[in-house]
Structures are given as C-alpha cells and as structure tokens.
Design an enzyme around this catalytic site. Structure first.
Site, PDB file in Angstrom:
ATOM      1  N   ASP A   1       0.884  -1.150  -0.008  1.00 11.44           N
ATOM      2  CA  ASP A   1       0.065   0.118   0.067  1.00 11.44           C
ATOM      3  C   ASP A   1       0.640   1.326   0.148  1.00 11.44           C
ATOM      4  OD1 ASP A   1      -2.488  -1.157  -0.151  1.00 11.44           O
ATOM      5  OD2 ASP A   1      -3.086  -1.069   1.886  1.00 11.44           O
TER       6      ASP A   1
ATOM      7  N   LYS B   1       3.492   1.104  -4.777  1.00 16.54           N
ATOM      8  CA  LYS B   1       4.435   0.579  -6.142  1.00 16.54           C
ATOM      9  C   LYS B   1       3.456   0.357  -7.190  1.00 16.54           C
ATOM     10  CE  LYS B   1       4.714  -3.251  -3.480  1.00 16.54           C
ATOM     11  NZ  LYS B   1       4.138  -2.870  -2.004  1.00 16.54           N
ATOM     12  N   THR B   2       2.288  -0.118  -7.048  1.00 15.65           N
ATOM     13  CA  THR B   2       1.376  -0.328  -8.331  1.00 15.65           C
ATOM     14  C   THR B   2       1.093   0.993  -9.065  1.00 15.65           C
ATOM     15  OG1 THR B   2       0.511  -2.405  -7.464  1.00 15.65           O
ATOM     16  CG2 THR B   2      -0.532  -1.432  -9.541  1.00 15.65           C
TER      17      THR B   2
END
Ligand code: GDP
Ligand code: MG
Length: 371
Positions: free
Chosen positions: A91, A94-95
């Site tokens: 959370d 990163k994405t």
C-alpha cells in the site's frame, strides 16, 4: 566390514539397483539386490560407474562453455539501459507508481502506444530508455534470485511519506543489499497533508541509507504517484544511478538472457518474455532454455509491436518455444537445432534420472570412505 549389500551400494551411487545388477552381470558377478558384495568388486563397479558420472559432468561443462560463449572484449561493450524493479511495503504505492510512470510514457509517445502486458515495460526519459519489471514486490525478485537469475540493476524503494519505514520496507532493503542492487528511494504520497519526507529520510539512516543531501550516497526523490509530481526527477535519478554503474553489454554477439515470464497462450501456444542480457536476439534464432528449445518465430515488444531484433536490457515476448519454459531460467542462442535439442534432451534426462533415483549426492571419494 569390507562388504556392502547391492541395494545399499546402488543407493550410495544414486542409481537403481537393477542398473547396478546389470553392471555386475557384465562383470561376471551374478547377484541379487540383497547379496553382499566384497569390497574389491564394489570398488571396481563403482569406479566404472563413477567414471561415467564424471564423464557426464564434463559433458555438462562443455554445455556451459557452448552456452556462455566467449568473454566480451572491453572494446565490444556498449552502454545499455538500466533494468529497474519497484519494491516496498504493501500500500505504499508500488503499483500506482509503475502505472504513473507507464502512462507518462504513453502520453509522451505518438498515438497507438497501447501497453501490452509482457512482464516489463520500457520508458524513455530524455531519449534514454529505462526498463521496468512489471511485477512489483520482492516476491518476484527473490523467486528469480532463488533460480540464480539476477536481472535487476536498480531497485526503487517506495516509502509512503505519511507512513514511513515499515516491516516490508526493511525486508526490501535487505533483499536489495543481499543481491548487491543499489537502491533509489521514492518517497511517495507527498500530496497528502500528513506527508513527512524528513521523517522517512531519518528512519532510513538506521538501515544505512543516507540521503545525498545529507552527505550520503542514496538518491531519494519525493514523488506523488497520484499527482505525478517528482516522477520526472525520479526517472532522472535512475539514469544518474545507471551512469554511476556504467552498465554495459556487447550487442554484437548471439543473445543470451533470462525468462521473466512464461505462459501458455490459447491461440499462440507457449510464449515467454525474455529479458536480453547481452547480444542481439533476432527472429529465426535457435534457442535453448532449461530443457526447452525452439526457433524464434516472432518477437513482440512491450507496445505489442512486432520487431525483428532486440538488444541488451530489452524485454521481448518470444514465440516459438516447443514447450513452456520456466521464469528465472537462462535463455541462450544455439548454433543450430541439433545442438539445442541435444542439450535440452540431456538436461531432461539428467532431471529424470535424479528424480527417479534420488539425489546423486555422493562423490566417489566419499563413497570409498564409507566402504
Ligand atoms: P502497492 O500495494 O504498493 O502496490 O500500493 P498501491 O499502488 O496499490 O497503492 C495503495 C493505495 O495508495 C491506493 O489506494 C493508491 O491510490 C494510494 N496511493 C498510491 N500512491 C499515492 C500517492 O502518491 N498519493 C496518494 N494520496 N495516494 C496514493
Ligand atoms: Mg500493488
């Protein structure tokens, strides 16, 4: 003492008892699995088999020489793009950061830049390509490393500025250090009112990461994956880090690389993404990967475009595998199909033999000592 039961001898040699009995019969010794052998006979048959084991080992060495090819002369080396992995606590973004970086690329490029998921993407900054591995997190990183593959040059450590260093942040630092991969820190979520980048810098000093502006050698860039603030500076920092590392490879040789993803495609059969480490990969090249081989039927880049060739650091989807290869395995170009097939088969046989008869753990020396 001085004798050994046939069954036990077979175990120690890592072969099937029936195979050993056959050998013994050839030597004129008629025995069953539970017969005791005198030491002399045991040594003779073990030596014969041992010689074969050693011969097999030398075939393996020859394979390695064939596969690795010659060392590259220093003057053949050219600059190559950095390969970057994003790591950090769950959370922390990163994405989101990867998505943001990729969309920056798409808006900058001309129309039709539809990103295809091939496990890695190439982003250009100031005309310099940077390769991002799409799978965030250290799972992918460690899974690859467990197979002896190291594809990452630089790790981006994402730390949320409102949350600070967390357990998986520390894990990521440890993984990167163990792999000797330098870290560039992205202090993320600076758009949040409770963001505290200074606290992140302070906390990271405990793990040996000292910010450049504090006299250390770790580049730390405040960013927001949400607003896009600082993303350019982060890309710039990656190129600076890459320059320090002097990443180079010889593009003018047959390619070798690593499988970073493999899947069975309904329409296209086995497809895999290869990250080229050195050399240039061409359509038509014959390749070997683990026990799998083939001839490159098509190369598809991260934008879904068919290309004829790809050079060092570049990810590319490869069509033409006879079977599904495994992520983390080496991928190498072979002189011809016959040699690719023969090494693939030899490897498959070795795997089969070792899984059938247990680990071939005993060296001849050890064996003699046990007798
Ligand atoms: P990952 O688990 O590290 O991949 O984190 P994600 O990218 O899934 O992000 C986790 C959450 O943080 C999501 O709700 C994101 O929208 C949010 N997030 C990520 N980056 C930012 C940022 O820069 N600013 C803010 N405010 N939220 C962010
Ligand atoms: Mg994620």
């Amino acid at each position: 003492s001085g004798s050994i039961v046939v069954k036990d001898l077979a175990d120690q040699l890592g072969i099937k008892a029936t195979e050993l009995i056959k050998r013994l019969i050839n030597l004129g010794v008629m025995v069953g699995v539970n017969h005791e052998l005198d030491k002399e006979t045991a040594v003779i048959v073990a030596t014969e088999l041992g010689a074969e084991v050693e011969e097999r080992a030398s075939v393996q060495e020859q394979e390695e020489i064939l596969i690795q090819g010659e060392e590259d002369a220093p003057e053949s080396l050219r600059e190559r793009p950095p390969v970057v992995t994003v790591m950090g606590h769950v959370d922390h973004g990163k994405t989101s950061l990867l998505d943001r970086i990729r969309s920056t690329r798409v808006t900058q490029s001309e129309a039709g830049g539809i990103t295809q998921h091939i496990g890695a993407s190439v982003v250009e900054h100031d005309g310099h390509p940077i390769v991002f591995l799409d799978t965030p997190g250290h799972e992918a990183f460690t899974a690859m490393r467990a197979r002896g593959a190291q594809v990452t040059d630089i790790a981006i450590l994402v730390v949320a500025a409102n949350d600070g260093v967390m357990p998986q942040t520390v894990e990521a630092i440890n993984h990167a250090k163990a792999a000797n991969v330098p870290i560039v820190v992205a202090i993320n979520k600076i758009d949040l009112p409770d963001a505290n980048p200074e606290r992140v810098r302070t906390e990271l000093t405990e793990y040996g990461l000292i910010a450049e502006e504090w006299g250390g050698d770790t580049i730390m860039v405040p960013v927001s994956a949400r607003t896009g603030e600082g993303i350019d500076k982060l890309l710039e920092a990656l190129l600076v880090q890459a320059e320090i590392m002097e990443l180079k490879a010889n593009p003018d040789r047959p390619a070798s690389g690593t499988i970073i993803e493999a899947k069975l495609d309904r329409g296209r059969g086995p497809v895999a993404t290869v990250l080229v480490k050195r050399g240039t990969l061409h359509v038509g090249d014959v390749f070997l990967s683990g026990t799998v081989w083939g001839r490159v039927r098509a190369l598809i880049n991260d934008r879904g475009q068919r290309v004829k060739e790809v050079g060092p650091s570049m990810p590319v989807e490869v069509l033409g595998f006879n079977e599904l290869p495994e992520a983390g395995d080496d991928f190498v170009i072979m002189p011809d199909e016959r040699q690719a097939k023969s090494i693939a088969d030899a490897r498959a046989n070795r795997l089969r033999a070792s899984s059938e008869s247990g680990p071939r753990g005993v060296s001849l020396d050890e064996f003699y000592q046990r007798l």
